[in-house]
Design an enzyme around this catalytic site. Structure first.
Site, PDB file in Angstrom:
ATOM      1  N   GLU A 322      10.042   2.870 -65.347  1.00 57.19           N
ATOM      2  CA  GLU A 322      11.059   2.360 -64.424  1.00 57.19           C
ATOM      3  C   GLU A 322      11.847   3.529 -63.827  1.00 57.19           C
ATOM      4  OE1 GLU A 322      14.888  -0.718 -64.800  1.00 57.19           O
ATOM      5  OE2 GLU A 322      14.318   0.560 -66.486  1.00 57.19           O
ATOM      6  N   LYS A 386      11.312  -7.126 -60.727  1.00 57.09           N
ATOM      7  CA  LYS A 386      12.032  -7.529 -61.940  1.00 57.09           C
ATOM      8  C   LYS A 386      12.713  -8.874 -61.726  1.00 57.09           C
ATOM      9  CE  LYS A 386      15.205  -5.638 -65.413  1.00 57.09           C
ATOM     10  NZ  LYS A 386      16.028  -4.463 -65.792  1.00 57.09           N
ATOM     11  N   CYS A 436      12.057  -2.964 -68.548  1.00 54.65           N
ATOM     12  CA  CYS A 436      13.234  -2.613 -69.345  1.00 54.65           C
ATOM     13  C   CYS A 436      13.711  -3.781 -70.204  1.00 54.65           C
ATOM     14  CB  CYS A 436      14.342  -2.086 -68.430  1.00 54.65           C
ATOM     15  SG  CYS A 436      15.598  -1.109 -69.305  1.00 54.65           S
TER      16      CYS A 436
END
Length: 578
Positions: A322, A386, A436
Protein backbone atom coordinates in the site's frame (compact mmCIF):
# COMPACT_ATOMS: atom_id res chain seq x y z
CA UNK A 1 10.89 19.34 84.48
CA UNK A 2 7.10 19.03 84.53
CA UNK A 3 5.26 17.53 81.54
CA UNK A 4 2.95 20.06 79.88
CA UNK A 5 -0.71 19.29 80.35
CA UNK A 6 -3.96 20.50 78.83
CA UNK A 7 -7.01 21.48 80.85
CA UNK A 8 -9.67 21.51 78.11
CA UNK A 9 -11.90 18.95 79.83
CA UNK A 10 -11.91 16.68 76.78
CA UNK A 11 -10.82 13.10 76.48
CA UNK A 12 -9.54 11.96 73.08
CA UNK A 13 -11.21 8.60 73.66
CA UNK A 14 -14.56 10.30 73.78
CA UNK A 15 -14.93 10.88 77.55
CA UNK A 16 -14.02 13.85 79.79
CA UNK A 17 -10.82 14.32 81.78
CA UNK A 18 -8.48 16.96 83.09
CA UNK A 19 -4.72 17.40 82.98
CA UNK A 20 -4.20 15.23 79.85
CA UNK A 21 -0.53 15.26 78.74
CA UNK A 22 -0.09 16.93 75.34
CA UNK A 23 1.88 14.01 73.92
CA UNK A 24 -0.85 11.57 74.92
CA UNK A 25 -3.46 13.76 73.26
CA UNK A 26 -1.32 13.94 70.07
CA UNK A 27 -0.94 10.16 70.06
CA UNK A 28 -4.67 9.73 70.48
CA UNK A 29 -5.33 12.04 67.54
CA UNK A 30 -2.80 10.15 65.43
CA UNK A 31 -4.45 6.87 66.40
CA UNK A 32 -7.84 8.26 65.50
CA UNK A 33 -6.58 9.37 62.05
CA UNK A 34 -4.92 6.00 61.53
CA UNK A 35 -8.14 4.18 62.35
CA UNK A 36 -10.04 6.39 59.94
CA UNK A 37 -7.47 5.66 57.20
CA UNK A 38 -7.66 1.95 57.93
CA UNK A 39 -11.43 2.10 57.74
CA UNK A 40 -11.30 3.82 54.39
CA UNK A 41 -8.74 1.27 53.15
CA UNK A 42 -10.94 -1.60 54.33
CA UNK A 43 -13.89 -0.09 52.51
CA UNK A 44 -11.75 0.47 49.41
CA UNK A 45 -10.48 -3.09 49.48
CA UNK A 46 -13.91 -4.43 50.30
CA UNK A 47 -16.26 -5.84 47.70
CA UNK A 48 -16.26 -2.71 45.52
CA UNK A 49 -12.59 -1.81 45.73
CA UNK A 50 -11.38 -5.35 45.23
CA UNK A 51 -13.62 -5.71 42.20
CA UNK A 52 -12.14 -2.52 40.73
CA UNK A 53 -8.65 -3.95 41.16
CA UNK A 54 -9.69 -7.27 39.59
CA UNK A 55 -11.30 -5.51 36.60
CA UNK A 56 -8.18 -3.42 35.93
CA UNK A 57 -5.92 -6.47 36.26
CA UNK A 58 -8.22 -8.34 33.88
CA UNK A 59 -7.88 -5.64 31.20
CA UNK A 60 -4.11 -5.57 31.56
CA UNK A 61 -3.92 -9.37 31.36
CA UNK A 62 -5.98 -9.34 28.18
CA UNK A 63 -3.71 -6.69 26.64
CA UNK A 64 -0.62 -8.73 27.57
CA UNK A 65 -1.90 -11.64 25.46
CA UNK A 66 -1.68 -9.71 22.16
CA UNK A 67 1.27 -9.60 19.75
CA UNK A 68 4.17 -9.29 19.96
CA UNK A 69 3.47 -11.31 23.11
CA UNK A 70 2.86 -15.04 22.69
CA UNK A 71 1.17 -15.45 26.09
CA UNK A 72 -2.15 -16.58 24.59
CA UNK A 73 -3.39 -17.98 27.92
CA UNK A 74 -3.58 -14.49 29.41
CA UNK A 75 -6.66 -13.77 27.28
CA UNK A 76 -8.86 -16.33 29.09
CA UNK A 77 -7.33 -15.20 32.38
CA UNK A 78 -8.23 -11.59 31.60
CA UNK A 79 -11.85 -12.44 30.80
CA UNK A 80 -12.02 -14.70 33.82
CA UNK A 81 -11.02 -11.75 36.01
CA UNK A 82 -13.65 -9.58 34.34
CA UNK A 83 -16.22 -12.27 35.12
CA UNK A 84 -15.18 -12.30 38.77
CA UNK A 85 -15.33 -8.50 38.94
CA UNK A 86 -18.89 -8.16 37.62
CA UNK A 87 -20.45 -11.43 38.78
CA UNK A 88 -23.53 -10.67 40.85
CA UNK A 89 -23.22 -6.89 40.52
CA UNK A 90 -26.03 -4.54 39.64
CA UNK A 91 -26.02 -2.86 36.25
CA UNK A 92 -24.69 0.56 37.28
CA UNK A 93 -21.53 -0.61 39.10
CA UNK A 94 -20.99 -3.24 36.39
CA UNK A 95 -20.95 -0.48 33.78
CA UNK A 96 -18.17 1.26 35.71
CA UNK A 97 -16.20 -1.95 36.13
CA UNK A 98 -16.57 -2.68 32.41
CA UNK A 99 -15.33 0.79 31.54
CA UNK A 100 -12.25 0.35 33.75
CA UNK A 101 -11.60 -3.06 32.22
CA UNK A 102 -11.93 -1.60 28.72
CA UNK A 103 -9.63 1.34 29.44
CA UNK A 104 -6.93 -0.87 30.95
CA UNK A 105 -7.14 -3.06 27.83
CA UNK A 106 -7.63 -0.63 24.94
CA UNK A 107 -5.39 2.26 26.02
CA UNK A 108 -2.16 0.20 26.00
CA UNK A 109 -3.33 -1.92 23.03
CA UNK A 110 -3.97 1.14 20.82
CA UNK A 111 -1.19 3.37 22.14
CA UNK A 112 0.40 3.23 18.69
CA UNK A 113 -2.39 5.47 17.39
CA UNK A 114 -1.02 8.37 19.42
CA UNK A 115 2.65 8.06 18.49
CA UNK A 116 2.49 10.58 15.66
CA UNK A 117 -0.90 12.23 15.99
CA UNK A 118 -0.87 12.98 19.69
CA UNK A 119 -3.28 12.33 22.58
CA UNK A 120 -6.32 13.02 20.40
CA UNK A 121 -5.99 9.44 19.18
CA UNK A 122 -6.58 8.14 22.72
CA UNK A 123 -10.24 8.99 22.14
CA UNK A 124 -10.45 5.83 20.01
CA UNK A 125 -9.41 3.70 22.99
CA UNK A 126 -11.91 5.52 25.21
CA UNK A 127 -14.69 4.92 22.69
CA UNK A 128 -13.89 1.21 22.47
CA UNK A 129 -13.81 1.00 26.27
CA UNK A 130 -17.23 2.69 26.44
CA UNK A 131 -18.58 0.02 24.10
CA UNK A 132 -17.16 -2.65 26.41
CA UNK A 133 -19.06 -1.31 29.42
CA UNK A 134 -22.53 -2.51 28.26
CA UNK A 135 -21.11 -6.00 27.76
CA UNK A 136 -19.91 -6.02 31.37
CA UNK A 137 -23.37 -4.90 32.49
CA UNK A 138 -24.95 -7.73 30.48
CA UNK A 139 -22.53 -10.20 32.06
CA UNK A 140 -23.52 -8.96 35.51
CA UNK A 141 -27.23 -9.21 34.71
CA UNK A 142 -26.81 -12.73 33.34
CA UNK A 143 -24.90 -13.81 36.45
CA UNK A 144 -27.72 -12.55 38.68
CA UNK A 145 -30.25 -14.52 36.63
CA UNK A 146 -27.98 -17.59 36.71
CA UNK A 147 -27.93 -17.36 40.52
CA UNK A 148 -31.52 -18.62 40.51
CA UNK A 149 -30.76 -21.71 38.47
CA UNK A 150 -29.68 -25.01 39.93
CA UNK A 151 -26.01 -24.72 40.95
CA UNK A 152 -24.81 -27.32 38.44
CA UNK A 153 -26.80 -25.73 35.62
CA UNK A 154 -25.43 -22.29 36.45
CA UNK A 155 -21.86 -23.61 36.57
CA UNK A 156 -22.09 -24.91 32.99
CA UNK A 157 -24.57 -22.61 31.27
CA UNK A 158 -23.52 -19.21 32.61
CA UNK A 159 -20.03 -19.39 30.97
CA UNK A 160 -21.76 -20.31 27.68
CA UNK A 161 -24.15 -17.38 27.99
CA UNK A 162 -21.34 -15.02 29.03
CA UNK A 163 -19.17 -16.08 26.09
CA UNK A 164 -22.08 -15.49 23.69
CA UNK A 165 -22.57 -12.03 25.22
CA UNK A 166 -18.89 -11.28 24.63
CA UNK A 167 -19.26 -12.27 20.98
CA UNK A 168 -22.31 -9.99 20.74
CA UNK A 169 -20.22 -7.13 22.12
CA UNK A 170 -17.51 -7.76 19.54
CA UNK A 171 -20.15 -7.82 16.80
CA UNK A 172 -21.28 -4.37 17.95
CA UNK A 173 -17.74 -2.96 18.00
CA UNK A 174 -17.12 -4.41 14.53
CA UNK A 175 -19.94 -2.31 13.09
CA UNK A 176 -20.47 0.77 15.26
CA UNK A 177 -19.70 3.60 14.96
CA UNK A 178 -18.57 4.57 11.44
CA UNK A 179 -18.42 0.99 10.22
CA UNK A 180 -16.77 -0.32 13.39
CA UNK A 181 -13.24 -1.04 14.56
CA UNK A 182 -12.83 -4.70 15.61
CA UNK A 183 -9.08 -4.38 16.21
CA UNK A 184 -9.22 -5.77 19.76
CA UNK A 185 -11.13 -8.91 18.77
CA UNK A 186 -10.18 -11.63 21.23
CA UNK A 187 -9.59 -14.19 18.47
CA UNK A 188 -6.51 -12.19 17.46
CA UNK A 189 -4.86 -13.00 20.79
CA UNK A 190 -4.69 -16.70 19.85
CA UNK A 191 -2.33 -17.21 16.85
CA UNK A 192 0.16 -19.02 19.11
CA UNK A 193 -2.38 -20.93 21.20
CA UNK A 194 -3.94 -24.40 20.98
CA UNK A 195 -7.37 -22.93 20.18
CA UNK A 196 -6.24 -21.50 16.81
CA UNK A 197 -7.22 -24.54 14.68
CA UNK A 198 -10.84 -23.97 15.71
CA UNK A 199 -10.87 -20.94 13.38
CA UNK A 200 -10.70 -23.36 10.44
CA UNK A 201 -13.71 -25.22 11.82
CA UNK A 202 -16.03 -22.45 13.08
CA UNK A 203 -14.38 -19.22 11.94
CA UNK A 204 -12.70 -16.41 13.85
CA UNK A 205 -15.97 -15.69 15.64
CA UNK A 206 -16.08 -19.27 16.84
CA UNK A 207 -12.47 -18.92 18.00
CA UNK A 208 -13.46 -15.80 19.93
CA UNK A 209 -16.36 -17.68 21.53
CA UNK A 210 -14.12 -20.55 22.65
CA UNK A 211 -11.55 -18.15 24.08
CA UNK A 212 -14.24 -16.29 26.00
CA UNK A 213 -15.79 -19.57 27.14
CA UNK A 214 -12.44 -20.67 28.57
CA UNK A 215 -12.18 -17.33 30.38
CA UNK A 216 -15.65 -17.37 31.92
CA UNK A 217 -15.23 -21.06 32.78
CA UNK A 218 -12.26 -19.89 34.87
CA UNK A 219 -14.68 -17.55 36.63
CA UNK A 220 -16.98 -20.47 37.34
CA UNK A 221 -14.08 -22.61 38.51
CA UNK A 222 -12.86 -19.90 40.91
CA UNK A 223 -16.35 -19.40 42.33
CA UNK A 224 -16.94 -23.15 42.67
CA UNK A 225 -13.58 -23.49 44.40
CA UNK A 226 -14.46 -20.69 46.81
CA UNK A 227 -17.83 -22.29 47.56
CA UNK A 228 -16.10 -25.64 48.18
CA UNK A 229 -13.88 -24.36 50.98
CA UNK A 230 -14.39 -26.58 54.02
CA UNK A 231 -17.07 -28.71 52.33
CA UNK A 232 -15.31 -30.56 49.54
CA UNK A 233 -17.65 -33.53 49.16
CA UNK A 234 -20.93 -31.71 48.35
CA UNK A 235 -19.11 -29.16 46.15
CA UNK A 236 -17.20 -31.78 44.18
CA UNK A 237 -19.77 -32.01 41.32
CA UNK A 238 -19.69 -28.22 40.83
CA UNK A 239 -15.91 -28.24 40.57
CA UNK A 240 -15.99 -31.10 38.08
CA UNK A 241 -18.58 -29.28 35.95
CA UNK A 242 -16.44 -26.14 36.00
CA UNK A 243 -13.42 -28.13 34.87
CA UNK A 244 -15.47 -29.66 32.03
CA UNK A 245 -16.55 -26.16 30.89
CA UNK A 246 -12.89 -25.10 30.91
CA UNK A 247 -11.63 -28.11 28.97
CA UNK A 248 -14.39 -28.07 26.32
CA UNK A 249 -12.91 -25.20 24.22
CA UNK A 250 -9.58 -27.00 23.95
CA UNK A 251 -11.32 -30.18 22.80
CA UNK A 252 -12.88 -28.18 19.97
CA UNK A 253 -9.45 -26.72 19.21
CA UNK A 254 -8.04 -30.22 18.81
CA UNK A 255 -10.99 -31.22 16.62
CA UNK A 256 -10.33 -28.21 14.39
CA UNK A 257 -6.92 -29.56 13.39
CA UNK A 258 -8.61 -31.99 11.02
CA UNK A 259 -9.94 -29.09 8.94
CA UNK A 260 -6.78 -26.94 8.82
CA UNK A 261 -5.43 -26.59 5.28
CA UNK A 262 -1.77 -27.32 4.62
CA UNK A 263 -1.61 -26.84 0.85
CA UNK A 264 0.56 -29.93 0.44
CA UNK A 265 -1.40 -31.21 -2.57
CA UNK A 266 -2.11 -27.80 -4.13
CA UNK A 267 -0.24 -26.44 -7.17
CA UNK A 268 2.38 -23.84 -6.34
CA UNK A 269 3.69 -20.61 -7.81
CA UNK A 270 6.47 -18.28 -6.76
CA UNK A 271 5.10 -14.89 -5.75
CA UNK A 272 7.53 -12.15 -4.80
CA UNK A 273 6.86 -9.64 -2.02
CA UNK A 274 8.75 -6.34 -2.13
CA UNK A 275 9.54 -4.19 0.90
CA UNK A 276 11.26 -1.07 -0.37
CA UNK A 277 11.32 0.82 2.95
CA UNK A 278 10.71 4.57 3.34
CA UNK A 279 13.03 7.56 3.82
CA UNK A 280 11.69 8.14 7.34
CA UNK A 281 8.95 6.81 9.66
CA UNK A 282 5.93 8.78 10.79
CA UNK A 283 3.27 10.86 9.13
CA UNK A 284 5.86 12.44 6.82
CA UNK A 285 7.04 9.09 5.44
CA UNK A 286 5.87 10.18 1.98
CA UNK A 287 7.12 13.77 2.09
CA UNK A 288 9.35 12.83 -0.85
CA UNK A 289 6.76 10.65 -2.50
CA UNK A 290 8.80 9.75 -5.53
CA UNK A 291 11.49 8.38 -3.24
CA UNK A 292 9.11 5.74 -1.86
CA UNK A 293 8.19 4.56 -5.36
CA UNK A 294 11.85 4.62 -6.38
CA UNK A 295 12.85 2.48 -3.39
CA UNK A 296 10.34 -0.20 -4.37
CA UNK A 297 11.39 -0.07 -8.00
CA UNK A 298 15.05 -0.43 -6.97
CA UNK A 299 14.29 -3.46 -4.80
CA UNK A 300 12.35 -5.05 -7.68
CA UNK A 301 15.32 -4.52 -10.00
CA UNK A 302 17.58 -6.11 -7.38
CA UNK A 303 15.30 -9.15 -7.41
CA UNK A 304 15.41 -9.22 -11.23
CA UNK A 305 19.21 -9.20 -11.11
CA UNK A 306 19.16 -12.07 -8.59
CA UNK A 307 16.83 -14.05 -10.86
CA UNK A 308 19.17 -13.56 -13.83
CA UNK A 309 22.12 -14.60 -11.66
CA UNK A 310 20.29 -17.74 -10.57
CA UNK A 311 20.30 -16.83 -6.86
CA UNK A 312 16.54 -16.24 -6.62
CA UNK A 313 13.63 -18.10 -8.21
CA UNK A 314 11.74 -16.36 -11.00
CA UNK A 315 8.39 -15.10 -9.69
CA UNK A 316 5.09 -15.44 -11.47
CA UNK A 317 4.00 -12.06 -10.11
CA UNK A 318 5.26 -9.37 -7.73
CA UNK A 319 3.41 -7.61 -4.91
CA UNK A 320 4.18 -4.05 -3.82
CA UNK A 321 2.64 -2.62 -0.62
CA UNK A 322 0.00 0.00 0.00
CA UNK A 323 1.18 3.55 -0.82
CA UNK A 324 4.18 2.26 -2.76
CA UNK A 325 3.08 4.86 -5.30
CA UNK A 326 1.66 7.73 -3.30
CA UNK A 327 1.50 9.76 -6.51
CA UNK A 328 -1.33 8.93 -8.92
CA UNK A 329 0.48 6.89 -11.62
CA UNK A 330 -2.40 7.48 -14.03
CA UNK A 331 -1.64 11.21 -13.98
CA UNK A 332 2.06 11.36 -13.19
CA UNK A 333 4.21 10.07 -16.08
CA UNK A 334 7.35 9.87 -13.93
CA UNK A 335 5.70 7.57 -11.36
CA UNK A 336 4.18 5.50 -14.17
CA UNK A 337 7.56 5.09 -15.85
CA UNK A 338 9.21 4.00 -12.57
CA UNK A 339 6.66 1.22 -12.21
CA UNK A 340 6.81 0.23 -15.89
CA UNK A 341 10.62 0.04 -15.85
CA UNK A 342 10.55 -2.23 -12.80
CA UNK A 343 7.84 -4.44 -14.36
CA UNK A 344 9.78 -4.78 -17.62
CA UNK A 345 12.96 -5.63 -15.73
CA UNK A 346 11.35 -8.41 -13.69
CA UNK A 347 9.20 -9.44 -16.66
CA UNK A 348 5.98 -10.20 -14.75
CA UNK A 349 2.99 -8.16 -13.54
CA UNK A 350 3.28 -6.09 -10.35
CA UNK A 351 0.37 -5.52 -7.99
CA UNK A 352 1.02 -1.88 -7.05
CA UNK A 353 -0.50 -0.05 -4.07
CA UNK A 354 -1.33 3.47 -5.27
CA UNK A 355 -3.22 6.62 -4.31
CA UNK A 356 -5.46 7.59 -7.25
CA UNK A 357 -7.34 10.86 -7.67
CA UNK A 358 -11.09 10.40 -7.82
CA UNK A 359 -11.79 13.34 -10.14
CA UNK A 360 -10.21 15.41 -12.86
CA UNK A 361 -11.21 18.51 -10.90
CA UNK A 362 -8.12 19.78 -9.03
CA UNK A 363 -10.38 21.25 -6.35
CA UNK A 364 -11.89 17.82 -5.62
CA UNK A 365 -9.76 16.33 -2.83
CA UNK A 366 -11.34 12.87 -3.04
CA UNK A 367 -9.05 9.92 -3.77
CA UNK A 368 -8.94 6.13 -3.83
CA UNK A 369 -6.64 3.72 -2.03
CA UNK A 370 -6.13 1.28 -4.84
CA UNK A 371 -4.36 -1.91 -5.86
CA UNK A 372 -3.42 -1.84 -9.57
CA UNK A 373 -2.25 -4.81 -11.65
CA UNK A 374 0.61 -3.35 -13.72
CA UNK A 375 1.58 -5.46 -16.72
CA UNK A 376 5.16 -5.17 -18.08
CA UNK A 377 3.82 -4.74 -21.61
CA UNK A 378 0.40 -3.12 -21.37
CA UNK A 379 0.73 -1.15 -18.15
CA UNK A 380 -2.15 -0.68 -15.68
CA UNK A 381 -5.05 -3.12 -15.87
CA UNK A 382 -7.37 -4.58 -13.21
CA UNK A 383 -7.86 -2.59 -10.01
CA UNK A 384 -9.22 -2.99 -6.50
CA UNK A 385 -10.33 0.02 -4.45
CA UNK A 386 -10.22 -0.24 -0.67
CA UNK A 387 -13.77 -0.82 0.52
CA UNK A 388 -13.34 0.26 4.12
CA UNK A 389 -11.26 3.43 4.50
CA UNK A 390 -10.25 4.01 8.12
CA UNK A 391 -12.33 6.72 9.84
CA UNK A 392 -10.36 9.54 11.50
CA UNK A 393 -7.34 8.61 9.37
CA UNK A 394 -8.13 7.97 5.71
CA UNK A 395 -11.29 10.01 5.98
CA UNK A 396 -12.84 12.24 8.64
CA UNK A 397 -16.49 11.69 9.52
CA UNK A 398 -18.32 14.83 10.60
CA UNK A 399 -15.22 16.85 9.73
CA UNK A 400 -16.81 20.28 10.26
CA UNK A 401 -18.16 19.21 13.66
CA UNK A 402 -14.89 17.78 14.98
CA UNK A 403 -13.00 20.81 13.67
CA UNK A 404 -14.75 22.79 16.42
CA UNK A 405 -12.60 20.89 18.91
CA UNK A 406 -9.27 20.39 17.14
CA UNK A 407 -7.51 21.31 13.92
CA UNK A 408 -6.04 17.79 13.78
CA UNK A 409 -9.09 16.70 11.78
CA UNK A 410 -7.60 18.35 8.69
CA UNK A 411 -4.75 15.86 8.76
CA UNK A 412 -7.20 13.06 7.97
CA UNK A 413 -7.49 12.07 4.31
CA UNK A 414 -10.35 12.30 1.84
CA UNK A 415 -10.45 8.68 0.69
CA UNK A 416 -13.60 7.27 -0.89
CA UNK A 417 -14.69 3.63 -0.55
CA UNK A 418 -14.77 1.05 -3.31
CA UNK A 419 -17.79 -1.15 -3.91
CA UNK A 420 -16.40 -4.51 -5.08
CA UNK A 421 -14.31 -7.25 -3.40
CA UNK A 422 -10.60 -7.40 -4.17
CA UNK A 423 -10.63 -10.39 -6.52
CA UNK A 424 -7.91 -9.93 -9.12
CA UNK A 425 -6.42 -12.15 -11.82
CA UNK A 426 -2.68 -11.50 -11.74
CA UNK A 427 -0.72 -13.56 -14.27
CA UNK A 428 -3.43 -16.21 -14.11
CA UNK A 429 -3.34 -16.43 -10.30
CA UNK A 430 -6.67 -15.69 -8.52
CA UNK A 431 -5.53 -13.20 -5.86
CA UNK A 432 -7.67 -11.88 -3.01
CA UNK A 433 -6.47 -8.36 -2.18
CA UNK A 434 -7.29 -6.65 1.12
CA UNK A 435 -5.62 -3.37 1.99
CA UNK A 436 -4.11 -2.73 5.41
CA UNK A 437 -6.73 -2.62 8.22
CA UNK A 438 -9.24 -4.46 6.02
CA UNK A 439 -7.73 -7.74 7.21
CA UNK A 440 -9.44 -7.18 10.57
CA UNK A 441 -12.91 -7.28 8.96
CA UNK A 442 -14.06 -10.87 8.63
CA UNK A 443 -16.59 -10.18 5.88
CA UNK A 444 -14.09 -8.42 3.59
CA UNK A 445 -11.69 -11.36 3.69
CA UNK A 446 -14.51 -13.88 3.35
CA UNK A 447 -15.80 -12.07 0.25
CA UNK A 448 -12.56 -12.53 -1.69
CA UNK A 449 -12.30 -16.19 -0.70
CA UNK A 450 -15.89 -16.74 -1.78
CA UNK A 451 -14.96 -14.97 -5.04
CA UNK A 452 -12.36 -17.64 -5.84
CA UNK A 453 -9.12 -16.24 -4.38
CA UNK A 454 -6.45 -18.94 -4.03
CA UNK A 455 -4.00 -16.73 -2.13
CA UNK A 456 -4.59 -13.70 0.10
CA UNK A 457 -2.53 -10.52 -0.21
CA UNK A 458 -2.46 -7.82 2.46
CA UNK A 459 -1.04 -4.60 1.03
CA UNK A 460 -0.21 -2.37 3.98
CA UNK A 461 1.67 0.76 4.97
CA UNK A 462 2.80 0.69 8.59
CA UNK A 463 5.39 3.45 8.27
CA UNK A 464 2.97 5.87 9.94
CA UNK A 465 3.25 3.90 13.18
CA UNK A 466 7.03 3.67 13.35
CA UNK A 467 8.51 1.03 15.64
CA UNK A 468 5.30 0.34 17.57
CA UNK A 469 3.45 -2.96 18.02
CA UNK A 470 0.86 -2.11 15.36
CA UNK A 471 2.55 -4.12 12.63
CA UNK A 472 2.83 -7.21 14.87
CA UNK A 473 -0.82 -6.97 15.92
CA UNK A 474 -1.81 -6.79 12.25
CA UNK A 475 0.37 -9.79 11.47
CA UNK A 476 -1.42 -11.76 14.21
CA UNK A 477 -4.74 -10.94 12.52
CA UNK A 478 -3.38 -12.20 9.21
CA UNK A 479 -2.34 -15.46 10.87
CA UNK A 480 -5.87 -16.03 12.16
CA UNK A 481 -7.32 -15.20 8.72
CA UNK A 482 -4.92 -17.70 7.10
CA UNK A 483 -6.22 -20.54 9.29
CA UNK A 484 -9.84 -19.42 9.10
CA UNK A 485 -9.88 -19.37 5.30
CA UNK A 486 -7.25 -22.00 4.52
CA UNK A 487 -5.13 -19.68 2.39
CA UNK A 488 -1.51 -18.56 2.30
CA UNK A 489 -1.32 -14.89 3.29
CA UNK A 490 1.32 -12.57 1.86
CA UNK A 491 1.85 -9.31 3.74
CA UNK A 492 3.54 -6.61 1.66
CA UNK A 493 4.45 -3.63 3.88
CA UNK A 494 6.25 -0.46 2.89
CA UNK A 495 8.50 -0.49 5.95
CA UNK A 496 7.73 -3.89 7.46
CA UNK A 497 6.99 -6.29 8.75
CA UNK A 498 6.39 -8.04 5.40
CA UNK A 499 5.71 -11.73 5.89
CA UNK A 500 4.70 -15.05 4.37
CA UNK A 501 2.08 -16.85 6.46
CA UNK A 502 1.18 -20.49 5.84
CA UNK A 503 -2.44 -21.74 5.87
CA UNK A 504 -1.61 -23.24 9.27
CA UNK A 505 -0.94 -19.76 10.68
CA UNK A 506 2.84 -20.25 10.89
CA UNK A 507 5.08 -17.34 9.84
CA UNK A 508 7.34 -18.91 7.22
CA UNK A 509 9.52 -15.87 6.49
CA UNK A 510 9.56 -12.14 7.10
CA UNK A 511 11.53 -8.90 6.63
CA UNK A 512 12.22 -6.81 9.76
CA UNK A 513 11.00 -3.26 10.29
CA UNK A 514 12.62 -0.51 8.22
CA UNK A 515 14.74 -2.97 6.27
CA UNK A 516 14.56 -3.14 2.46
CA UNK A 517 14.26 -6.61 1.00
CA UNK A 518 12.20 -9.12 -0.91
CA UNK A 519 10.63 -12.53 -0.30
CA UNK A 520 10.18 -15.22 -2.96
CA UNK A 521 8.00 -17.95 -1.42
CA UNK A 522 6.57 -20.89 -3.31
CA UNK A 523 2.89 -20.35 -2.53
CA UNK A 524 0.22 -23.10 -2.54
CA UNK A 525 -2.77 -22.06 -4.66
CA UNK A 526 -5.62 -23.54 -2.63
CA UNK A 527 -9.19 -23.81 -3.88
CA UNK A 528 -10.76 -25.88 -1.08
CA UNK A 529 -13.10 -23.97 1.25
CA UNK A 530 -12.81 -24.42 5.01
CA UNK A 531 -15.86 -24.82 7.26
CA UNK A 532 -14.69 -21.64 9.01
CA UNK A 533 -15.21 -19.57 5.86
CA UNK A 534 -18.73 -20.89 5.46
CA UNK A 535 -19.76 -20.86 9.13
CA UNK A 536 -18.11 -17.62 10.26
CA UNK A 537 -21.10 -15.33 9.67
CA UNK A 538 -23.81 -17.80 10.83
CA UNK A 539 -21.87 -18.49 14.03
CA UNK A 540 -21.62 -14.76 14.78
CA UNK A 541 -25.29 -14.07 14.13
CA UNK A 542 -26.41 -17.23 15.89
CA UNK A 543 -24.44 -16.52 19.08
CA UNK A 544 -25.40 -12.85 19.09
CA UNK A 545 -29.06 -13.62 18.56
CA UNK A 546 -29.08 -16.34 21.22
CA UNK A 547 -27.40 -14.04 23.75
CA UNK A 548 -29.86 -11.21 23.10
CA UNK A 549 -32.92 -13.48 23.20
CA UNK A 550 -31.73 -14.94 26.50
CA UNK A 551 -31.32 -11.45 27.96
CA UNK A 552 -34.79 -10.40 26.84
CA UNK A 553 -36.36 -13.60 28.14
CA UNK A 554 -34.71 -13.31 31.53
CA UNK A 555 -35.70 -9.65 31.78
CA UNK A 556 -39.33 -10.59 31.12
CA UNK A 557 -39.18 -13.39 33.68
CA UNK A 558 -37.67 -11.02 36.24
CA UNK A 559 -40.40 -8.45 35.72
CA UNK A 560 -43.07 -11.11 36.16
CA UNK A 561 -41.51 -12.45 39.33
CA UNK A 562 -40.75 -9.06 40.81
CA UNK A 563 -37.55 -8.21 42.62
CA UNK A 564 -35.31 -11.27 42.85
CA UNK A 565 -34.22 -12.73 46.15
CA UNK A 566 -30.93 -11.21 47.27
CA UNK A 567 -29.49 -14.58 48.21
CA UNK A 568 -28.15 -17.05 45.69
CA UNK A 569 -29.71 -20.53 45.80
CA UNK A 570 -26.33 -22.18 46.32
CA UNK A 571 -25.58 -20.04 49.37
CA UNK A 572 -22.65 -18.36 47.63
CA UNK A 573 -23.56 -15.00 49.11
CA UNK A 574 -25.52 -11.90 48.34
CA UNK A 575 -25.65 -11.32 44.63
CA UNK A 576 -27.24 -7.91 44.92
CA UNK A 577 -24.64 -6.44 47.28
CA UNK A 578 -23.46 -3.05 46.29
Amino acid sequence: MATPTLHDGSDPAGGSTHDVPADALARARRDRRRLRRQGRLRRLLGAGGLRILVAVLGGLALYASYAPSTLWWLAPVGLGLLGLAVHGRRIRPALGLGLLFGLSFYVPLLIWTSVYIGPVAVSLAVLEAMLTAPVAAALAFSSRRAAHWRPGTATVLWPLWAAALWVAGEALRARFPFGGFPWGGIAFSQPDGPLLPAASLIGATGLAFLTALAGFALTGLARAGWAARGRWRPARPLLLLAVVALIAPFVVGVAGRATVQTGEDAPRSVIAVIQGNVPEPGLEFNATRRAVTQLHADRTRALAAAVRAGTAPAPRLVVWPENSSDIDPYRDPVAAEMISDAARDIGVPILVGAVVDASDDPDDRGSYNMGIVWDPQTGPGQTYTKRHPVPFAEYMPWRSFFRLFTSWVDRAGFFLPGDAPGNLDVAGVPVGDVICFEVVYENLVRDVVAGGAQVLVVQTNNATFGWTDETYQQQAMSRVRAVENGREVLIAATSGVSAVIAPTGAVESSIPLFTPGYLTPSVPLISTTTPGTVLGAPVEWGLTGAAMLALVWQAIVSMRRGRPDRRTPDGAGTVGAR
